[in-house]
Design a protein around this motif. Structure first.
Motif, PDB file in Angstrom:
ATOM      1  N   TYR A 173       0.876  -1.135  -0.042  1.00 16.20           N
ATOM      2  CA  TYR A 173      -0.030  -0.158   0.066  1.00 16.20           C
ATOM      3  C   TYR A 173       0.738   1.100   0.212  1.00 16.20           C
ATOM      4  O   TYR A 173       0.504   2.057  -0.773  1.00 16.20           O
ATOM      5  CB  TYR A 173      -0.943  -0.034   1.150  1.00 16.20           C
ATOM      6  N   GLN A 174       2.047   1.054   0.654  1.00 16.82           N
ATOM      7  CA  GLN A 174       2.750   2.338   0.712  1.00 16.82           C
ATOM      8  C   GLN A 174       3.532   2.737  -0.629  1.00 16.82           C
ATOM      9  O   GLN A 174       3.871   3.858  -1.046  1.00 16.82           O
ATOM     10  CB  GLN A 174       4.037   2.312   1.901  1.00 16.82           C
ATOM     11  N   GLN A 175       3.742   1.670  -1.479  1.00 16.65           N
ATOM     12  CA  GLN A 175       4.290   1.539  -2.858  1.00 16.65           C
ATOM     13  C   GLN A 175       3.127   2.383  -3.721  1.00 16.65           C
ATOM     14  O   GLN A 175       3.623   2.972  -4.616  1.00 16.65           O
ATOM     15  CB  GLN A 175       4.509   0.159  -3.413  1.00 16.65           C
ATOM     16  N   MET A 176       1.898   2.126  -3.454  1.00 16.72           N
ATOM     17  CA  MET A 176       0.911   3.081  -4.187  1.00 16.72           C
ATOM     18  C   MET A 176       0.758   4.489  -3.610  1.00 16.72           C
ATOM     19  O   MET A 176      -0.049   5.198  -4.131  1.00 16.72           O
ATOM     20  CB  MET A 176      -0.392   2.375  -3.815  1.00 16.72           C
ATOM     21  N   GLY A 177       1.252   4.795  -2.530  1.00 14.31           N
ATOM     22  CA  GLY A 177       1.244   6.319  -2.111  1.00 14.31           C
ATOM     23  C   GLY A 177       0.138   6.222  -1.072  1.00 14.31           C
ATOM     24  O   GLY A 177      -0.294   7.397  -0.850  1.00 14.31           O
ATOM     25  N   VAL A 178      -0.398   5.226  -0.665  1.00 14.49           N
ATOM     26  CA  VAL A 178      -1.746   5.217   0.388  1.00 14.49           C
ATOM     27  C   VAL A 178      -1.480   5.246   1.698  1.00 14.49           C
ATOM     28  O   VAL A 178      -0.268   5.123   2.342  1.00 14.49           O
ATOM     29  CB  VAL A 178      -2.363   3.928   0.126  1.00 14.49           C
ATOM     30  N   GLU A 179      -2.025   6.108   2.605  1.00 14.29           N
ATOM     31  CA  GLU A 179      -1.740   6.523   4.038  1.00 14.29           C
ATOM     32  C   GLU A 179      -2.102   5.256   4.648  1.00 14.29           C
ATOM     33  O   GLU A 179      -3.287   4.790   4.609  1.00 14.29           O
ATOM     34  CB  GLU A 179      -2.624   7.631   4.264  1.00 14.29           C
ATOM     35  N   VAL A 180      -1.178   4.749   5.731  1.00 14.26           N
ATOM     36  CA  VAL A 180      -1.244   3.215   6.135  1.00 14.26           C
ATOM     37  C   VAL A 180      -1.643   3.307   7.630  1.00 14.26           C
ATOM     38  O   VAL A 180      -0.427   4.337   7.990  1.00 14.26           O
ATOM     39  CB  VAL A 180      -0.332   2.271   5.748  1.00 14.26           C
ATOM     40  N   ILE A 181      -2.615   2.798   8.159  1.00 14.77           N
ATOM     41  CA  ILE A 181      -2.611   2.990   9.614  1.00 14.77           C
ATOM     42  C   ILE A 181      -2.455   1.414  10.003  1.00 14.77           C
ATOM     43  O   ILE A 181      -3.338   0.390   9.783  1.00 14.77           O
ATOM     44  CB  ILE A 181      -3.948   3.511  10.323  1.00 14.77           C
ATOM     45  N   ALA A 182      -1.447   1.121  10.874  1.00 16.70           N
ATOM     46  CA  ALA A 182      -1.105  -0.316  11.286  1.00 16.70           C
ATOM     47  C   ALA A 182      -1.622  -0.416  12.495  1.00 16.70           C
ATOM     48  O   ALA A 182      -1.349   0.407  13.590  1.00 16.70           O
ATOM     49  CB  ALA A 182       0.414  -0.691  11.441  1.00 16.70           C
ATOM     50  N   LEU A 183      -2.654  -1.606  12.935  1.00 18.25           N
ATOM     51  CA  LEU A 183      -2.988  -1.814  14.416  1.00 18.25           C
ATOM     52  C   LEU A 183      -2.419  -3.085  14.797  1.00 18.25           C
ATOM     53  O   LEU A 183      -2.608  -4.256  14.126  1.00 18.25           O
ATOM     54  CB  LEU A 183      -4.519  -1.939  14.147  1.00 18.25           C
ATOM     55  N   GLU A 184      -1.921  -3.076  15.963  1.00 23.31           N
ATOM     56  CA  GLU A 184      -1.048  -4.164  16.510  1.00 23.31           C
ATOM     57  C   GLU A 184      -0.595  -4.031  17.852  1.00 23.31           C
ATOM     58  O   GLU A 184      -0.119  -3.211  18.228  1.00 23.31           O
ATOM     59  CB  GLU A 184       0.371  -4.464  15.784  1.00 23.31           C
TER      60      GLU A 184
END
Length: 357
Positions: A173-184
Motif C-alpha cells: 500500500y505504501q508503494q501506491m502512495g496510500v496512507e497506512v494505519i497499522a493496528l498491532e
C-alpha cells in the motif's frame, strides 16, 4: 541431500524425508522411497532446497485450531527446489530449473501443478535466493489484501495485524502512495511496522483501537480496512473503524470459536453502506485467463522484483532457518504459536545437517 548428479538409469529408488502432522501436537519426519524414473507426463521430480512454514494453516493443524481437521496431513505449500526430471507434457521447464512450487515439506517429491492446491510452478531468476523464492509465496498471499480493493489516490487504509502478511501488505500500500494505519497490540511487531515506514502505528489492545483510529481520521473512519489476523474480534473492529462507503477486506481465516452479538456489526455494514470482501488465497487463477488480467503468475513476477530490489527485505521476516528434524520442527511450531516476538518466520533447509551437541 543432493541428487543432481545421480544417473537415474542405474537407480531404482531414492530415500526421501517428509513432514507429517499425525495429530494434535504430533509432528513426525518420516522416510519414504520413490522411483525417480516413475515421473508421469504432467509431473516433474523436484529436489527441495528450502520450504517455509505457514504460521496460519500449519499451526491450525498442529495445535488443533481448525475444527473438523482430518489427520494425518502433509503440511506446506511454499517450497523451492531444482527439477531433476520432467514429463513430456510439462512445457516451458527444463531439468536444472530452480522453481517455486506448492509442494509440501519434503526433501524430494513428484509434483503435478494441475493436481496441487495452488497450481504454482514458477521459475526463479538467478539473482533470487532460495529463501527469497520460498518467501515469495507468502508475499503472494498478502497481495490478496490489495488486489480486490478499489484503491484511490488519497485513501486511508487500516491494516489489523502486523504479522508477516500485514507487514508485507503495508509495503504494498505504501508503494501506491496510500496512507497506512497499522493496528498491532504486540509491541515488537508494532516496532517492525515503524521500521518499514508506516507513519501511523497503533500499539494498544483491540478495545482501545477504535478511538485511536477516529482521532487520526478526524472521526471519519478509514476508506479501506484489511484484517490480516484471522481473529473474529478483529473483524468486528474492522467493520467498526471503516468509514461510510468503505471497504472491509477479510484476508485472514477465522478458525476458533467466538461468541458475540452480531447486530452491531450487521447494522454498521448496512448503515455505513460497507462492501465486505472475502480475500481468500484462491481468488485468482495461476495463469491469466480471458476477461481478467489478474493472476498469480503475473503477481509473482512483480513481487520477485520487489524482493530483488530489497523493497521487501526477506531478512526482516525470517528469524530461524532449521535442519529438518522432529525436535526442530516441533520447537519451530511452538515458537510461532507461543513466542511471536522471537519467531517471525521459519525456513526448513533440506540441505542443513542437524547441529551436533
Amino acid at each position: 541431500m543432493v541428487y543432481q548428479h545421480v544417473n537415474f538409469e542405474r537407480v531404482s529408488i531414492i530415500l526421501t524425508k517428509n513432514v507429517v502432522i499425525n495429530g494434535v501436537e504430533d509432528v513426525r519426519l518420516i522416510e519414504e522411497t520413490v522411483d525417480p524414473k516413475a515421473v508421469s507426463a504432467k509431473e516433474c521430480l523436484i529436489e527441495s532446497e528450502v520450504s517455509l512454514i505457514s504460521a496460519g494453516t500449519e499451526l491450525s493443524r498442529v495445535f488443533g485450531l481448525k475444527k473438523g481437521a482430518v489427520y494425518p496431513v502433509r503440511p506446506g505449500y511454499c517450497s523451492v527446489g531444482k527439477i531433476l526430471a520432467i514429463g513430456d507434457d510439462l512445457a516451458g521447464f527444463n531439468v536444472g530449473d530452480r522453481v517455486l512450487f506448492n509442494g509440501p515439506h519434503s526433501s524430494l517429491q513428484f509434483y503435478d501443478p494441475s493436481k496441487s492446491d495452488g497450481g504454482v510452478l514458477f521459475k526463479l531468476r538467478e539473482e533470487t535466493s532460495s529463501i527469497e523464492g520460498s518467501f515469495l509465496m507468502m508475499c503472494w498471499i498478502a497481495m490478496n489484501g490489495i488486489l480486490p480493493a478499489d484503491v484511490k489516490l488519497g485513501n486511508t487504509v487500516a491494516i489489523l495485524g502486523m504479522g508477516t502478511l500485514g507487514l508485507i501488505l503495508s509495503i504494498y500500500y505504501q508503494q501506491m502512495g496510500v496512507e497506512v494505519i497499522a493496528l498491532e497490540p504486540i509491541t515488537d511487531r508494532a516496532e517492525l511496522a515503524k521500521s518499514i515506514g508506516v507513519n501511523h502505528v497503533i500499539n494498544c489492545a483491540p478495545n482501545d483501537q477504535y478511538e485511536s483510529v477516529m482521532e487520526i481520521t478526524e472521526k471519519k473512519g478509514v476508506d479501506i480496512v484489511v484484517d490480516a489476523t484471522g481473529l473474529s474480534e478483529s473483524i468486528e473492529t474492522a467493520i467498526k473503524i471503516a468509514g461510510k462507503y468503505g471497504q472491509v477486506i477479510l484476508m485472514g481465516s477465522p478458525r476458533t470459536d467466538y461468541t458475540t452479538n452480531v447486530t452491531n456489526s450487521f447494522n454498521a455494514i448496512h448503515t455505513k453502506m460497507l462492501t465486505v470482501i472475502g480475500a481468500f488465497n484462491r481468488r485468482y487463477p495461476y495463469q491469466e485467463k480471458e476477461g481478467s488480467r489478474l493472476s498469480i503468475h503475473r503477481s509473482l513476477k512483480y513481487i520477485e522484483s520487489l524482493l530483488n530490489k530489497k523493497i521487501i527485505d526477506v531478512d526482516r521476516f525470517i528469524s530461524h532457518v532449521i535442519a529438518p528434524t522432529e525436535e526442530n520442527l516441533m520447537e519451530a511450531y511452538d515458537g510461532l504459536m507461543n513466542k511471536k516476538n522471537e519467531y517471525t518466520g521459519v525456513i526448513i533447509d533440506w540441505n542443513k545437517k542437524e547441529d551436533l551437541a
